[in-house]
Structures are given as C-alpha cells and as structure tokens.
Write a protein that holds these residues in place. Sequence first.
Motif, short mmCIF file in Angstrom:
data_model
loop_
_atom_site.label_atom_id
_atom_site.label_comp_id
_atom_site.label_asym_id
_atom_site.label_seq_id
_atom_site.Cartn_x
_atom_site.Cartn_y
_atom_site.Cartn_z
N HIS A 97 1.88 7.37 -6.70
CA HIS A 97 0.78 8.31 -6.97
C HIS A 97 -0.53 7.61 -7.31
CE1 HIS A 97 3.67 11.50 -6.69
NE2 HIS A 97 4.41 10.94 -7.63
N ALA A 98 -0.77 6.45 -6.71
CA ALA A 98 -2.05 5.78 -6.89
C ALA A 98 -3.06 6.41 -5.93
CB ALA A 98 -1.91 4.28 -6.58
N THR A 99 -4.33 6.28 -6.26
CA THR A 99 -5.37 6.79 -5.36
C THR A 99 -5.42 5.92 -4.11
OG1 THR A 99 -7.09 5.44 -6.37
CG2 THR A 99 -6.71 7.62 -7.33
N TYR A 100 -6.11 6.41 -3.08
CA TYR A 100 -6.21 5.66 -1.85
C TYR A 100 -6.92 4.32 -2.06
CZ TYR A 100 -4.44 9.42 1.06
OH TYR A 100 -3.64 10.36 1.64
N SER A 101 -7.96 4.33 -2.85
CA SER A 101 -8.69 3.07 -3.07
C SER A 101 -7.83 2.05 -3.83
CB SER A 101 -9.99 3.32 -3.84
OG SER A 101 -9.73 3.90 -5.10
N THR A 102 -7.04 2.51 -4.77
CA THR A 102 -6.14 1.62 -5.49
C THR A 102 -5.05 1.09 -4.56
OG1 THR A 102 -6.53 2.83 -7.54
CG2 THR A 102 -4.61 1.41 -7.47
N VAL A 140 -5.23 0.70 -1.30
CA VAL A 140 -5.84 -0.27 -0.37
C VAL A 140 -6.10 -1.59 -1.09
CG1 VAL A 140 -7.91 -0.76 0.99
CG2 VAL A 140 -6.80 1.46 1.17
N THR A 141 -6.52 -1.53 -2.33
CA THR A 141 -6.76 -2.75 -3.10
C THR A 141 -5.46 -3.52 -3.30
OG1 THR A 141 -8.61 -1.71 -4.25
CG2 THR A 141 -7.63 -3.65 -5.28
N ARG A 142 -4.39 -2.82 -3.64
CA ARG A 142 -3.09 -3.49 -3.81
C ARG A 142 -2.60 -4.08 -2.49
NH1 ARG A 142 0.23 0.63 -7.78
NH2 ARG A 142 -1.29 0.60 -9.47
N ALA A 143 -2.82 -3.36 -1.40
CA ALA A 143 -2.41 -3.87 -0.09
C ALA A 143 -3.20 -5.13 0.27
CB ALA A 143 -2.62 -2.80 0.97
N ALA A 144 -4.49 -5.11 -0.01
CA ALA A 144 -5.32 -6.28 0.29
C ALA A 144 -4.93 -7.48 -0.57
CB ALA A 144 -6.79 -5.94 0.08
N LEU A 145 -4.63 -7.24 -1.82
CA LEU A 145 -4.20 -8.33 -2.69
C LEU A 145 -2.86 -8.91 -2.24
CD1 LEU A 145 -5.18 -6.99 -6.23
CD2 LEU A 145 -6.13 -8.97 -5.04
N ALA A 146 -1.94 -8.07 -1.83
CA ALA A 146 -0.65 -8.55 -1.34
C ALA A 146 -0.82 -9.34 -0.04
CB ALA A 146 0.30 -7.38 -1.13
N PHE A 147 -1.68 -8.86 0.84
CA PHE A 147 -1.96 -9.56 2.10
C PHE A 147 -2.54 -10.94 1.81
CE2 PHE A 147 -5.04 -10.62 5.44
CZ PHE A 147 -4.22 -10.62 6.56
N ALA A 148 -3.53 -11.00 0.94
CA ALA A 148 -4.17 -12.28 0.61
C ALA A 148 -3.20 -13.23 -0.09
CB ALA A 148 -5.40 -12.04 -0.25
N GLY A 194 0.82 -1.21 0.00
CA GLY A 194 0.00 0.00 0.00
C GLY A 194 0.85 1.26 0.00
N TYR A 195 1.91 1.26 0.78
CA TYR A 195 2.82 2.40 0.83
C TYR A 195 3.47 2.64 -0.54
CZ TYR A 195 6.93 5.19 1.90
OH TYR A 195 7.91 6.15 1.88
N LEU A 196 3.95 1.58 -1.14
CA LEU A 196 4.60 1.73 -2.45
C LEU A 196 3.61 2.17 -3.52
CD1 LEU A 196 7.02 -1.32 -2.43
CD2 LEU A 196 7.60 1.11 -2.20
N ALA A 197 2.36 1.73 -3.41
CA ALA A 197 1.35 2.17 -4.37
C ALA A 197 1.08 3.67 -4.21
CB ALA A 197 0.06 1.38 -4.16
#
Length: 67
Positions: free
Chosen positions: A34-39, A41-49, A27-30
């Motif tokens: 310059h990704a939006t917050y929703s993007t 969070v989505t990348r962070a959730a995908l990496a977590f899963a 999420g930090y790297l996203a």
Amino acid sequence: MSDRTAVIMLACAMTVLVAVLVGGAAGYLARRDHATYSTAVTRAALAFAATLTLAATVTSALANTFS
C-alpha cells in the motif's frame, strides 16, 4: 565480433535484465504494501541501482582476482 566480445555483451545484457526484474519486483511489492506510486517507483529505482552496483563490485573483484 570475437567470441570474447559476444560473451561480455551477453553478460552485460543478462545483468541489466536481472536488475530490471529485481526493480520491478521491488516496485510490485511496495505497491502490495500500500505504498504510493512515487514511493514504489523510488524503491524500484533503488533496487535497480543497488543490483547494478553489486554486480559491478563482484565483477571488479573477480577481475582483480583472476588477472
């Protein structure tokens, strides 16, 4: 609580901690990219899963190998 149960619980806690750290880093790297917050969070959730899925797969493979 037996020693085996304690070790299993500790391993589960460590796996979840690593997954949270990987998700936070993604999420930090996203956001740094310059990704939006929703993007982000989505990348962070995908990496977590993905981290939890990989850990479960490796654990299952090792359990089948050593039993």
